[in-house]
Scaffold this active site. Structure first.
Site, short mmCIF file in Angstrom:
data_model
loop_
_atom_site.label_atom_id
_atom_site.label_comp_id
_atom_site.label_asym_id
_atom_site.label_seq_id
_atom_site.Cartn_x
_atom_site.Cartn_y
_atom_site.Cartn_z
N ILE A 155 35.80 -3.53 16.61
CA ILE A 155 35.42 -4.51 15.59
C ILE A 155 36.04 -4.13 14.25
CG2 ILE A 155 33.52 -5.71 14.45
CD1 ILE A 155 31.69 -4.72 16.71
N GLY A 179 27.89 3.85 33.80
CA GLY A 179 28.88 4.46 32.92
C GLY A 179 28.68 4.15 31.44
N ASP A 208 24.82 9.55 17.01
CA ASP A 208 26.05 8.77 16.94
C ASP A 208 25.91 7.64 15.92
OD1 ASP A 208 28.68 7.76 18.48
OD2 ASP A 208 27.34 6.04 18.20
N LYS A 249 27.78 6.92 12.03
CA LYS A 249 28.39 5.65 11.64
C LYS A 249 27.71 5.08 10.40
CE LYS A 249 29.77 4.80 16.42
NZ LYS A 249 29.30 4.30 17.73
#
Lengths: 430, 430
Positions: free
Chosen positions: B138, B189, B203, B207
């Site tokens: 994005i 996955g 994580d 960001k």
């Protein structure tokens, strides 16, 4: 490390967008300076009616002589928010000749003659930026030109006209007809007194031309874009879409053709499934869906028009143009190296939703199905509804070239048993 | 006008993202060259295990000596897709010292020490780009840094971790509990063998730090970000959210404080109304909602991870870095001029959804309401449900500082009539 000599900006036009640009430049000058690396100064504002009252616009900056303003020689960046083709084209090229970069919100001019303007900017080693020309505040031109510069874009599909989206949203939510919804849009200021440019799709077509050129690195002008407005969309069409789990949107669609050797660009109403991200774009909002080979599916959403949102896009471009001026460089110019031609609408592969008024007697469906088969158009679903001796037949096709679909409709009209074609609409986004 | 001497690129790391970068660079070299204005050549790929089979990766380019590769002296751009802090930080600064620009996908490093890296890039007059570090494909960093450079961003709120969105979406759609949904994410996955970085919010917090710094033109590091993961979110919480017309998302939220003198950055699960554009972000997709003063509300949506999407972002940055190299310039560097401090979580103004197990007897609601009043927290709605002598009380507050809300919960726990606090969740996006 900030330079103290200010960069000078000339503003052409001081309507809704120009006033907002002026307001932000005068109230947020310190932020702009910090982000640019030098102060930025509004050196002059060209207007047609200097005596009109404009709150917050310094009267001493106003001039009626736009040509003299862009010829001053000390202008670093010209912001153009007048619109239309002339005298704007001449003003912009004059600005380039005098060493100014140009930030424009002018979709009509860019869609008509972007290549000439890009060449003129390149010849004079200045920038031409126009983020505000498409989808207002939504960052779209820069992401397509820069963020996706390492990817291959296959499709751009979007709602790029707020007026028509407001009208269709209103028809969808209230069951209103087109005229009634248009009246409401006009009353609320979403539609202009003469709504032709919006409702006939001219505005969206200009944006489609700009987007297609950038997405596919080729040249696409307004004349290359197939265009249908929404004036023929009826409450019955919207109801029909609902029965299919769809809604109707006026879409600008730019695609590569199946063989990859050309591109297409078009604007028309289409049914899209309610599950598609574009289906939930309400009121006058815009949204553009981009499909790229590596990136996958992206969507950009926001206000597509209005003074402040458009000014946001203009000022983002102003910061970029000023930074480049300071660095003695220019940003990426036109990229049209693929030279992919634009194919006509007949080559577009799409699906049709066709609603027919037919005689209520045996054999009609067989006759109709034969016509589809003769044109190599495969039928996805058929729905029959009888009512007092008459019947309606709603056919949704599989994907086929628009030319074949269109020829099928022509042949259906000639059948004795088909009393009329109540509506035809393309189905997209599946 | 194309330069014939190629720009040389070194790739550090050849896992899922690096292989895709290699594939696109080797198969779409002509397009990249046309867009850059010069051919671009992969000059070397540093890997830890050179003997591992990598389809489509030229074996002769592989080396285990990353340091020697970035020190070669003829490298124009280094692409770093190794991840982690060291040895990557040293490799990147060594690359700068040897005149290479760097394109990185390394959120952890940027969030820990972005300022040092930016300063090093500036000192050596090279670029540091990292679009791929936040929300994968994005376009987000470039729109925030450039397209919105003339605007004032007030809030950035997004779903920036695909793994946790997949888990929450699964819990919402199937009624599954957290563990069950995590198992499915792992099997498909979407979650790693050790999912800690995702499910504990590390994580997303990295960001959030990067986004907050860019949006507010200040410095925000990982340590400044308040963080709660989603491991405590229960099926009951999701059900509770549904009853309120909401869904639960793990959000990264960066805001200015009410007085405008500081900013906050946080990651936690929150209930958001189904009508909010972020509510309909399904599976592992990412989306970021941006509120700016002039632009209004914008949203950016797309795949937040994966080899090809991340490679798309990396290659967009590569094209920009290469263009700058050719022009002998650099793009916009760090912008941290506002020096706005980061306030603690207690200063954030938010709403709580609190579910209490209480004794089913008269006066309990009055007691509970008194505790809220004592902490200056105003109640929006209360729902009481009795069940076999016990009762549950669900309270949704009006907006109040998180410190007051948190203190209220602490005081509620001490009430004799409150047997337990079944769940606490913030409510956002209204």
């Amino acid at each position: 490390m900030m330079r103290t000599r200010p960069l000078k900006v000339a503003l052409l036009g001081c309507g809704v967008v120009g006033s907002e640009v002026t307001r932000i430049m005068t109230t947020q000058g310190a932020d702009l300076a910090a982000r640019i690396g030098a102060p930025v100064e509004l050196a002059g504002i060209a207007v047609r009616r200097p005596n009109r009252v404009r709150a917050g616009v310094p009267a001493e900056l106003l001039t009626t002589d736009a040509t003299a303003l862009v010829k001053r020689g000390d202008i670093d960046v010209v912001i153009e928010v007048i619109g239309g083709i002339e005298p704007v084209r001449t003003l912009i090229t004059t600005a380039f000749e005098h060493g100014a970069s140009v930030v424009s919100a002018n979709k009509a001019l860019l869609a008509a003659d972007g290549a000439t303007l890009h060449a003129a900017a390149a010849a004079h080693k200045v920038d031409l930026y126009y983020e505000a020309a498409v989808a207002g505040a939504i960052p779209l031109i820069r992401p397509l030109r820069e963020s996706l510069a390492g990817d291959k874009i296959n499709r751009v599909m979007g709602i790029v006209n707020g007026t028509t989206n407001f009208i269709l949203d209103k028809m969808d939510s209230s069951g209103a007809g087109y005229s009634e919804a248009l009246d409401e849009a006009t009353a609320l200021g979403y539609a202009e007194a003469d709504p032709t440019a919006d409702v006939e799709g001219f505005d969206a077509a200009a944006k489609a031309a700009i987007l297609a050129g950038i997405a596919f690195h080729t040249r696409v002008t307004m004349d290359d874009v197939y265009r249908e407005g929404l004036t023929e969309v009826t409450a019955a069409d919207i109801a029909s879409a609902k029965r299919m789990g769809c809604t109707v949107k006026l879409l600008a669609i730019c695609e590569r053709t199946v063989d990859g050797r050309s591109v297409t660009a078009r604007v028309h109403p289409a049914m899209i499934p309610l599950s598609h991200p574009l289906a939930s774009v309400r009121e006058a909002y815009n949204a553009v869906f981009v499909e790229a080979e590596a990136a996958g599916q992206l969507m950009f959403y926001g206000p597509g028009a209005g003074g402040a949102p458009t000014a946001s896009a203009v000022l983002g471009d102003l910061v970029a143009a000023c930074r480049n001026k300071l660095a003695g460089t220019t940003g990426a110019g036109e990229s049209a190296y693929t030279q992919l031609p634009v194919s006509p609408m007949g080559d577009v592969v799409t699906r049709y939703h066709i609603s027919l008024d037919v005689a209520d007697k045996p054999g009609v469906l067989a006759q109709v199905a034969t016509v589809f088969a003769e044109h190599d158009v495969s039928i996805d679903t058929v729905r029959q509804q009888g009512k007092d001796g008459e019947a309606s037949l709603v056919v949704v096709t599989h994907r086929a070239p628009d030319a074949a679909l269109s020829a099928t409709v022509g042949a259906l009209r000639k059948l004795d048993t088909v009393r009329g074609v109540a509506s035809i609409m393309r189905v997209e986004g599946e």
